[in-house]
Design a protein around this motif. Structure first.
Motif, PDB file in Angstrom:
ATOM      1  N   GLU A 171       0.829  -1.202   0.000  1.00 54.31           N
ATOM      2  CA  GLU A 171       0.000   0.000   0.000  1.00 54.31           C
ATOM      3  C   GLU A 171       0.867   1.257   0.000  1.00 54.31           C
ATOM      4  O   GLU A 171       0.595   2.216  -0.711  1.00 54.31           O
ATOM      5  CB  GLU A 171      -0.905  -0.001   1.241  1.00 54.31           C
ATOM      6  N   ILE A 172       1.930   1.251   0.806  1.00 52.95           N
ATOM      7  CA  ILE A 172       2.823   2.405   0.873  1.00 52.95           C
ATOM      8  C   ILE A 172       3.528   2.616  -0.457  1.00 52.95           C
ATOM      9  O   ILE A 172       3.590   3.731  -0.984  1.00 52.95           O
ATOM     10  CB  ILE A 172       3.852   2.235   2.011  1.00 52.95           C
ATOM     11  N   MET A 173       4.041   1.536  -1.039  1.00 55.87           N
ATOM     12  CA  MET A 173       4.757   1.663  -2.305  1.00 55.87           C
ATOM     13  C   MET A 173       3.829   2.110  -3.431  1.00 55.87           C
ATOM     14  O   MET A 173       4.231   2.843  -4.333  1.00 55.87           O
ATOM     15  CB  MET A 173       5.416   0.330  -2.677  1.00 55.87           C
ATOM     16  N   ALA A 174       2.562   1.691  -3.364  1.00 50.99           N
ATOM     17  CA  ALA A 174       1.626   2.002  -4.447  1.00 50.99           C
ATOM     18  C   ALA A 174       1.035   3.407  -4.340  1.00 50.99           C
ATOM     19  O   ALA A 174       0.659   3.995  -5.347  1.00 50.99           O
ATOM     20  CB  ALA A 174       0.491   0.982  -4.459  1.00 50.99           C
ATOM     21  N   THR A 175       0.964   3.938  -3.137  1.00 53.59           N
ATOM     22  CA  THR A 175       0.283   5.220  -2.956  1.00 53.59           C
ATOM     23  C   THR A 175       1.217   6.310  -2.441  1.00 53.59           C
ATOM     24  O   THR A 175       1.467   7.298  -3.122  1.00 53.59           O
ATOM     25  CB  THR A 175      -0.902   5.061  -1.990  1.00 53.59           C
ATOM     26  N   LEU A 176       1.760   6.134  -1.252  1.00 50.02           N
ATOM     27  CA  LEU A 176       2.535   7.194  -0.621  1.00 50.02           C
ATOM     28  C   LEU A 176       3.816   7.521  -1.371  1.00 50.02           C
ATOM     29  O   LEU A 176       4.277   8.656  -1.362  1.00 50.02           O
ATOM     30  CB  LEU A 176       2.864   6.818   0.821  1.00 50.02           C
ATOM     31  N   MET A 177       4.390   6.524  -2.027  1.00 48.10           N
ATOM     32  CA  MET A 177       5.685   6.730  -2.663  1.00 48.10           C
ATOM     33  C   MET A 177       5.597   7.534  -3.958  1.00 48.10           C
ATOM     34  O   MET A 177       6.579   8.093  -4.416  1.00 48.10           O
ATOM     35  CB  MET A 177       6.339   5.374  -2.972  1.00 48.10           C
ATOM     36  N   LYS A 178       4.409   7.603  -4.569  1.00 46.85           N
ATOM     37  CA  LYS A 178       4.301   8.217  -5.891  1.00 46.85           C
ATOM     38  C   LYS A 178       4.653   9.693  -5.890  1.00 46.85           C
ATOM     39  O   LYS A 178       5.322  10.179  -6.791  1.00 46.85           O
ATOM     40  CB  LYS A 178       2.880   8.004  -6.422  1.00 46.85           C
ATOM     41  N   ASN A 179       4.196  10.394  -4.884  1.00 47.53           N
ATOM     42  CA  ASN A 179       4.391  11.843  -4.860  1.00 47.53           C
ATOM     43  C   ASN A 179       5.136  12.291  -3.605  1.00 47.53           C
ATOM     44  O   ASN A 179       4.778  13.271  -2.968  1.00 47.53           O
ATOM     45  CB  ASN A 179       3.027  12.544  -4.939  1.00 47.53           C
ATOM     46  N   SER A 180       6.144  11.545  -3.216  1.00 46.69           N
ATOM     47  CA  SER A 180       6.888  11.905  -2.020  1.00 46.69           C
ATOM     48  C   SER A 180       8.382  11.875  -2.312  1.00 46.69           C
ATOM     49  O   SER A 180       8.819  11.471  -3.389  1.00 46.69           O
ATOM     50  CB  SER A 180       6.565  10.940  -0.872  1.00 46.69           C
ATOM     51  N   TYR A 181       9.158  12.284  -1.330  1.00 47.64           N
ATOM     52  CA  TYR A 181      10.610  12.280  -1.459  1.00 47.64           C
ATOM     53  C   TYR A 181      11.166  10.869  -1.598  1.00 47.64           C
ATOM     54  O   TYR A 181      12.320  10.671  -1.982  1.00 47.64           O
ATOM     55  CB  TYR A 181      11.233  12.960  -0.230  1.00 47.64           C
ATOM     56  N   LEU A 182      10.358   9.851  -1.258  1.00 48.28           N
ATOM     57  CA  LEU A 182      10.801   8.464  -1.343  1.00 48.28           C
ATOM     58  C   LEU A 182      10.479   7.846  -2.700  1.00 48.28           C
ATOM     59  O   LEU A 182      10.734   6.667  -2.913  1.00 48.28           O
ATOM     60  CB  LEU A 182      10.143   7.634  -0.231  1.00 48.28           C
ATOM     61  N   SER A 183       9.915   8.645  -3.610  1.00 41.56           N
ATOM     62  CA  SER A 183       9.545   8.133  -4.922  1.00 41.56           C
ATOM     63  C   SER A 183      10.763   7.573  -5.648  1.00 41.56           C
ATOM     64  O   SER A 183      11.832   8.184  -5.679  1.00 41.56           O
ATOM     65  CB  SER A 183       8.919   9.258  -5.753  1.00 41.56           C
ATOM     66  N   GLY A 184      10.594   6.386  -6.221  1.00 38.84           N
ATOM     67  CA  GLY A 184      11.683   5.763  -6.967  1.00 38.84           C
ATOM     68  C   GLY A 184      12.456   4.732  -6.171  1.00 38.84           C
ATOM     69  O   GLY A 184      13.127   3.873  -6.738  1.00 38.84           O
ATOM     70  N   TYR A 185      12.396   4.820  -4.849  1.00 35.07           N
ATOM     71  CA  TYR A 185      13.088   3.842  -4.014  1.00 35.07           C
ATOM     72  C   TYR A 185      12.277   2.554  -3.926  1.00 35.07           C
ATOM     73  O   TYR A 185      11.054   2.565  -3.977  1.00 35.07           O
ATOM     74  CB  TYR A 185      13.307   4.382  -2.604  1.00 35.07           C
ATOM     75  N   GLN A 186      12.965   1.450  -3.753  1.00 34.89           N
ATOM     76  CA  GLN A 186      12.329   0.167  -3.459  1.00 34.89           C
ATOM     77  C   GLN A 186      12.618  -0.154  -1.996  1.00 34.89           C
ATOM     78  O   GLN A 186      13.720  -0.568  -1.645  1.00 34.89           O
ATOM     79  CB  GLN A 186      12.867  -0.928  -4.389  1.00 34.89           C
ATOM     80  N   LEU A 187      11.646   0.067  -1.129  1.00 36.80           N
ATOM     81  CA  LEU A 187      11.835  -0.123   0.306  1.00 36.80           C
ATOM     82  C   LEU A 187      10.915  -1.229   0.805  1.00 36.80           C
ATOM     83  O   LEU A 187       9.797  -1.394   0.325  1.00 36.80           O
ATOM     84  CB  LEU A 187      11.539   1.185   1.059  1.00 36.80           C
ATOM     85  N   THR A 188      11.393  -1.992   1.770  1.00 33.38           N
ATOM     86  CA  THR A 188      10.626  -3.133   2.265  1.00 33.38           C
ATOM     87  C   THR A 188      10.075  -2.848   3.653  1.00 33.38           C
ATOM     88  O   THR A 188      10.680  -2.138   4.452  1.00 33.38           O
ATOM     89  CB  THR A 188      11.506  -4.395   2.325  1.00 33.38           C
ATOM     90  N   LEU A 189       8.916  -3.421   3.933  1.00 31.39           N
ATOM     91  CA  LEU A 189       8.270  -3.306   5.237  1.00 31.39           C
ATOM     92  C   LEU A 189       8.233  -4.685   5.868  1.00 31.39           C
ATOM     93  O   LEU A 189       8.021  -5.690   5.182  1.00 31.39           O
ATOM     94  CB  LEU A 189       6.852  -2.766   5.077  1.00 31.39           C
ATOM     95  N   SER A 190       8.449  -4.750   7.181  1.00 26.35           N
ATOM     96  CA  SER A 190       8.436  -6.040   7.864  1.00 26.35           C
ATOM     97  C   SER A 190       8.201  -5.820   9.347  1.00 26.35           C
ATOM     98  O   SER A 190       8.056  -4.687   9.816  1.00 26.35           O
ATOM     99  CB  SER A 190       9.770  -6.774   7.652  1.00 26.35           C
ATOM    100  N   LEU A 191       8.176  -6.910  10.079  1.00 28.67           N
ATOM    101  CA  LEU A 191       8.254  -6.816  11.529  1.00 28.67           C
ATOM    102  C   LEU A 191       9.671  -6.404  11.892  1.00 28.67           C
ATOM    103  O   LEU A 191      10.624  -6.719  11.167  1.00 28.67           O
ATOM    104  CB  LEU A 191       7.927  -8.170  12.178  1.00 28.67           C
ATOM    105  N   PRO A 192       9.878  -5.715  13.006  1.00 27.74           N
ATOM    106  CA  PRO A 192      11.245  -5.362  13.393  1.00 27.74           C
ATOM    107  C   PRO A 192      12.030  -6.591  13.832  1.00 27.74           C
ATOM    108  O   PRO A 192      11.466  -7.519  14.438  1.00 27.74           O
ATOM    109  CB  PRO A 192      11.041  -4.391  14.566  1.00 27.74           C
TER     110      PRO A 192
END
Length: 427
Positions: A242-263
């Motif tokens: 969800e973050i990669m599909a929505t928040l990343m499009k128009n933010s400073y993180l656009s273009g990065y491939q970042l992963t989400l997980s449990l800590p």
């Protein structure tokens, strides 16, 4: 006799000179790196609901045995949720799964799709239209209710989702130590166990929490419980997409491939200690929260002594932004609910893990013994005594077992920003 050179030859000569000069200028500029300036004390803007944790070092132990001296380990920068995942956030996940199953398996209505799926083309859901009708399973349209009947069941007088139907499918790299790393696809039932309160405490009158805690809006901002480790990991996979599909499009993180997980448990411990100075490699200061004087030392939600659950202002859990956040801006890293981490539990984890971003990963098969399914739980909870709240205290539960005192939060990979230590200075 004066020679006359063609005009194009002279022009070509000038062009060649200019190109050569530009090439020299261009090639020389790539060797001119800018000086390093500290980026606002090393803080990187975080996605909504998360905070940035810069790289640092902690003293990491396998157990609380006094003979276990542990070892220093370093963590790269990461983002972490400022709070435990709430009932409201987890219900959004539930509704997403329910909507996707409803439109693909039961309704099959073209209005919810971007394409027709002709000639073997996979149909893709139009989530903009789905979200306008979400949650579809709560629709009062008699036709939709009839078609979705297999997804639903009656619990008392309430129409609710059938846990057996509600499953989330995702792929991940299955790991058994350092061998057999393969990508697999798993299907996980995602509904929390709502009767977990009475299940954990069978001789207490907790039926009202069973029927209200996860569903009633008054508990929206309480930590979700009754979720297994496998379900928590499924949530992180969904939220990451969800973050990669929505928040990343128009933010400073656009273009990065970042992963989400449990800590990982090392990430969790570092975030819990709240060391703002990355040069601080001192050992963890243990919290001694005992008896009546505990509340003066630290405001957290925990069991102060036999039968004394309510001295901190709550008998059970509290909203996730109760009390004061730590130095990183993170709430309730001690107390409220214990939290799942990514790591498999081993009393001798230090033998196996690296001293940089350590993680002990083991994805057990269903037929494996429970000892191989144990996952590290950190932080202590509303029903634990003070010693369980120490940042280096380790506990565990098996990956298929939910509890009323275990929740979770997410982390996302981040990039290290220059700090004041790395700022360029004159020699």
């Amino acid at each position: 006799m004066r020679k006359h050179y063609p005009t194009f030859t002279f022009g070509l000569f000038i062009l060649t000179v200019l190109v050569s000069m530009q090439a020299c200028k261009s090639s020389s500029s790539i060797y001119k790196a800018p000086k390093v300036a500290a980026f606002r004390a090393g803080k990187m803007p975080a996605p909504p609901g998360m905070v940035y944790v810069p790289s640092g070092t902690i003293l990491f132990k396998s157990s609380l045995d006094t003979a276990d001296t542990g070892k220093n380990v370093s963590l790269s920068a990461f983002f972490i949720d400022e709070t435990e995942v709430t009932n409201k956030q987890y219900r959004e996940f539930i509704n997403w799964v329910a909507d996707s199953i409803a439109v693909t398996d039961y309704l099959n209505d073209d209005q919810y799709f971007l394409n027709t799926g002709e000639q073997g083309e996979e149909r893709r859901i139009d989530w903009k239209k789905v979200k306008k009708a979400s949650p579809i399973w709560k629709s009062n349209d008699p036709t939709i209710r009839e078609r979705l009947a297999p997804m639903l069941e009656m619990r008392g007088s309430q129409r609710t989702l059938n846990p057996e139907v509600l499953r989330y499918r995702f792929s991940y790299q299955k790991t058994k130590g350092n061998i057999n790393k393969v990508y697999v696809t798993d299907t996980v039932p995602v509904m929390p166990v709502e009767e977990i309160w009475s299940s954990d405490f069978p001789n207490a009158q907790l039926a009202s929490l069973d029927v209200n805690y996860f569903t009633h809006q008054s508990f929206d901002y309480y930590p979700v419980v009754g979720v297994t480790w496998r379900q928590a990991r499924a949530f992180t996979d969904w939220r990451g997409k969800e973050i990669m599909a929505t928040l990343m499009k128009n933010s400073y993180l656009s273009g990065y491939q970042l992963t989400l997980s449990l800590p990982t448990e090392a990430q969790w411990q570092y975030a819990a200690e709240g060391k703002l100075d990355p040069r601080d490699t001192s050992s963890t200061k243990r919290m001694t929260i005992d008896g009546s004087e505990g509340k003066e030392k630290l405001a957290v939600n925990f069991k102060q002594g036999d039968g004394t659950y309510s001295r901190d202002g709550a008998t059970f859990t509290l909203p996730v932004k109760s009390y004061t956040p730590n130095a990183f801006g993170i709430y309730n890293m001690a107390g409220n609910v214990s939290e799942w981490t990514l790591d498999a539990f081993s009393p001798s984890a230090m033998v196996f893990v690296n001293d940089l971003n350590p993680a002990l990963l083991y994805d057990a098969d269903e037929k494996d013994a429970d000892a191989l399914k144990r996952k590290v739980v950190r932080g202590g909870s509303w029903k634990d005594n003070g010693e369980q709240l120490n940042t280096d205290t380790r506990n565990y539960s098996v990956d298929y077992e939910p509890h009323s005192y275990i929740g979770f939060r997410c982390v996302m990979s981040a990039f290290e920003m220059p700090t004041i230590q790395s700022k360029t200075r004159k020699f």
